[in-house]
Design an enzyme around this catalytic site. Structure first.
Site, PDB file in Angstrom:
ATOM      1  N   GLU A 243       0.836  -1.191   0.000  1.00 16.14           N
ATOM      2  CA  GLU A 243       0.000   0.000   0.000  1.00 16.14           C
ATOM      3  C   GLU A 243       0.873   1.243   0.000  1.00 16.14           C
ATOM      4  OE1 GLU A 243      -3.211  -0.003   2.794  1.00 16.14           O
ATOM      5  OE2 GLU A 243      -3.828  -2.033   2.287  1.00 16.14           O
TER       6      GLU A 243
ATOM      7  N   HIS B 183      -9.627   9.876   2.626  1.00 16.50           N
ATOM      8  CA  HIS B 183      -9.236   8.779   1.746  1.00 16.50           C
ATOM      9  C   HIS B 183      -9.428   9.232   0.307  1.00 16.50           C
ATOM     10  CE1 HIS B 183      -8.867   4.845  -0.067  1.00 16.50           C
ATOM     11  NE2 HIS B 183      -8.473   4.369   1.094  1.00 16.50           N
TER      12      HIS B 183
ATOM     13  N   ARG C 276      -1.424   9.521   1.213  1.00 14.39           N
ATOM     14  CA  ARG C 276      -2.857   9.735   1.029  1.00 14.39           C
ATOM     15  C   ARG C 276      -3.229  11.219   0.885  1.00 14.39           C
ATOM     16  NH1 ARG C 276      -5.871   5.361   5.012  1.00 14.39           N
ATOM     17  NH2 ARG C 276      -5.540   3.568   3.640  1.00 14.39           N
TER      18      ARG C 276
ATOM     19  N   HIS D 210     -11.992  10.010   6.290  1.00 13.76           N
ATOM     20  CA  HIS D 210     -11.685   8.601   6.553  1.00 13.76           C
ATOM     21  C   HIS D 210     -11.178   8.324   7.958  1.00 13.76           C
ATOM     22  CE1 HIS D 210     -10.769   4.503   5.529  1.00 13.76           C
ATOM     23  NE2 HIS D 210      -9.476   4.653   5.712  1.00 13.76           N
TER      24      HIS D 210
ATOM     25  N   ARG E 170      -1.582   9.555   8.618  1.00 19.77           N
ATOM     26  CA  ARG E 170      -1.429   8.133   8.951  1.00 19.77           C
ATOM     27  C   ARG E 170      -0.926   7.305   7.774  1.00 19.77           C
ATOM     28  NH1 ARG E 170      -4.775   3.643   8.330  1.00 19.77           N
ATOM     29  NH2 ARG E 170      -6.473   4.928   7.518  1.00 19.77           N
TER      30      ARG E 170
END
Length: 514
Positions: free
Chosen positions: A109, A223, A267, A333, A368
């Site tokens: 990811e 997100h 992100r 998110h 994060r």
């Protein structure tokens, strides 16, 4: 034996309840059914170093890099070093992580230098974790109170004494020697969110009312890819990790020109890039293309096997994503900020602990790292359960943070707020990109609203009042942070300032420690 109350039934609350119930009297309070939480919707997986070609040091480095200078290095070290042991604990409890050739399967990811994300049931990792833990808690010596709303903490002589609850329209007080907040984030602050309806920030709001310190609440992660339909549905970052790409309205990739990692950039970068591209397109969504994944001729089979939950949801909304790119938009998110804790889950109020998304341990910093959230809940809930029985509230650790006092008016508005208008205001003015003008407009509007009567017995109205209190605090801190960092992006202050560190909120006071 201590009387312990746990509020919330996601992975953090369930782990804490399970472990603490071995030698203590535990009551778990949850406002919906036991299995209803953010955890069950987590698709991507859980990151941990479980393979020989990876290392704890590299996981730490990736986490610190994503956090944009605001991570607590000690908390990050704890997270990454203890993660593998906790994964093995989950396996022992019965969590069936996906396998490949007889070994744990793993995915890549964004912002991870190694493929280290474990998943269960393809894209149903959270659901598998939740149901395994629910079964274990049901079998343990835990008193479970479902459909029970946590109204306020009971604090006397500067320590927690219990919890005021609302159940079946009646209020009562539960006594406690210690209380663990594990009630998740506040995704319902925003019009577009990947969070379920229960994510209304209740734990953060009641901690703030009790005088607990909050930290970094301006940092809300959006997100990049939620399906752009009436009912927002998350399309996991793992889809891009498998190779899906983003197109503009004309069918051209645009992320390659904006970041060296393209669709696998951090992100905040991807979400902001999509938002800007959508603005260029008059608000029209961008497109996520997964039509080339898997081997030639087997795209449909691959998507159904690897992402069964997403595949079913996308098809239910009328899209065959094996043949056609699907429209996506950013959505609220995950909250990096929350109730400030140490590495054992202890807050600034004696006897009060916080774990999971409701807490700010310092591991996420300003942005994060993907799939670190379930790991944080797991690791720090276990640590809290280990430490809590040993703690003496008379010797509670004191915070050394400096506080710059700034009063927040919370109940003097002209009229009661409606949740929809609050969510729209937050999306438009306190969302992916922020500015002094927009934040001040938001602050002015928020101050004209008030919450419900404190003795109201309607859960929905109490939730909206909690969201309003959080929104006021968040806007105030966002105004004070005159820089851009991670998930907090100011168009009028696009640079990062080295002299600005953690923001601290205490009761109705806001501070930025510099």
């Amino acid at each position: 034996m201590k009387q312990i109350i746990i509020v919330g039934s996601g992975i953090a609350g369930l782990v804490a309840a399970l472990e603490l119930s071995r030698e203590n009297a535990v009551t778990l309070v949850t406002k919906a059914a036991l299995a209803d939480s953010n955890t069950r919707w987590a698709q991507g997986g859980i990151a941990a170093v479980m393979f020989e070609d990876d290392s704890i040091a590299e996981h730490i480095a990736d986490t610190l890099s994503a956090g944009a200078g605001l991570c607590d290095p000690l908390a990050v070290e704890v997270l990454c070093a203890e993660g593998p042991r906790r994964i093995r604990d989950l396996i022992q409890l019965g969590v069936a992580f996906d396998q490949h050739d007889g070994e744990l399967a793993r995915g890549l990811e964004a912002a991870h230098t190694h493929a280290r994300v474990l998943h269960a049931g393809g894209d149903a990792t959270g659901l598998n974790l939740e149901m395994t833990l629910v079964k274990a808690v049901r079998a343990a010596n835990v008193r479970v109170m479902e459909q029970t709303f946590a109204c306020d903490l009971v604090v006397k002589d500067e320590r927690v004494r219990g919890l005021q609850i609302l159940q079946d329209g009646r209020r009562e007080t539960l006594a406690a020697d210690a209380l663990v907040l594990a009630c998740g984030g506040a995704g319902q602050l925003y019009r577009h969110t990947t969070n379920p309806a229960v994510a209304t920030g209740d734990g953060v709001a009641l901690a703030m009312r009790a005088g607990a310190q909050l930290a970094d609440i301006e940092f809300y992660q959006f997100h990049p890819t939620a399906l752009a339909t009436k009912e927002t549905f998350l399309i996991s970052e793992a889809v891009r990790g498998e190779g899906a790409v983003l197109f503009d309205a004309e069918g051209k990739r645009f992320m390659q020109a904006l970041h060296k990692d393209a669709e696998l950039a951090p992100r905040d970068v991807v979400a902001r890039s999509i938002a800007r591209q959508m603005a260029k397109q008059g608000g029209q969504p961008v497109l996520l293309d997964a039509t080339h994944l898997g081997s030639p001729g087997s795209v449909e089979e691959f998507l159904k096997k690897r992402f069964p939950t997403i595949d079913a949801a996308v098809r239910a909304r009328g899209y065959d994503w094996s043949k056609t790119p699907v429209p996506v938009t950013p959505a609220a998110h995950y909250w990096m900020g929350g109730v400030k804790t140490d590495i054992w889950g202890r807050t600034s109020i004696a006897g009060l602990y916080a774990v999971g998304e409701v807490a700010c341990t310092g591991v996420h910093g300003a942005n994060r790292l993907a799939s670190n959230s379930l790991l944080e809940s797991l690791v720090f809930a276990w640590r809290c359960a280990e430490q809590l029985p040993q703690d003496d509230v008379r010797r509670w650790p004191q915070s050394s943070c400096g506080i710059l006092a700034l009063e927040l008016e919370t109940e003097r508005g002209v009229r009661q707020v409606h949740r929809g208008e609050l969510q729209t205001l937050m999306w438009n003015r306190v969302g992916i990109e922020r500015s002094n003008e927009g934040l001040r407009e938001a602050a002015e509007q928020l101050m004209s609203w008030r919450g419900c009567d404190p003795f109201c017995t309607e859960v929905a109205e109490l939730e909206t009042a909690n969201l309003l209190a959080i929104a006021k605090a968040m806007v105030t801190v966002a105004l004070d942070r005159r820089e851009s960092r991670g998930a907090h992006y100011r168009t009028d202050y696009p640079e990062t300032r080295v002299d600005m560190q953690h923001s601290i909120v205490c009761a109705e006071k806001v501070a930025v420690v510099v």
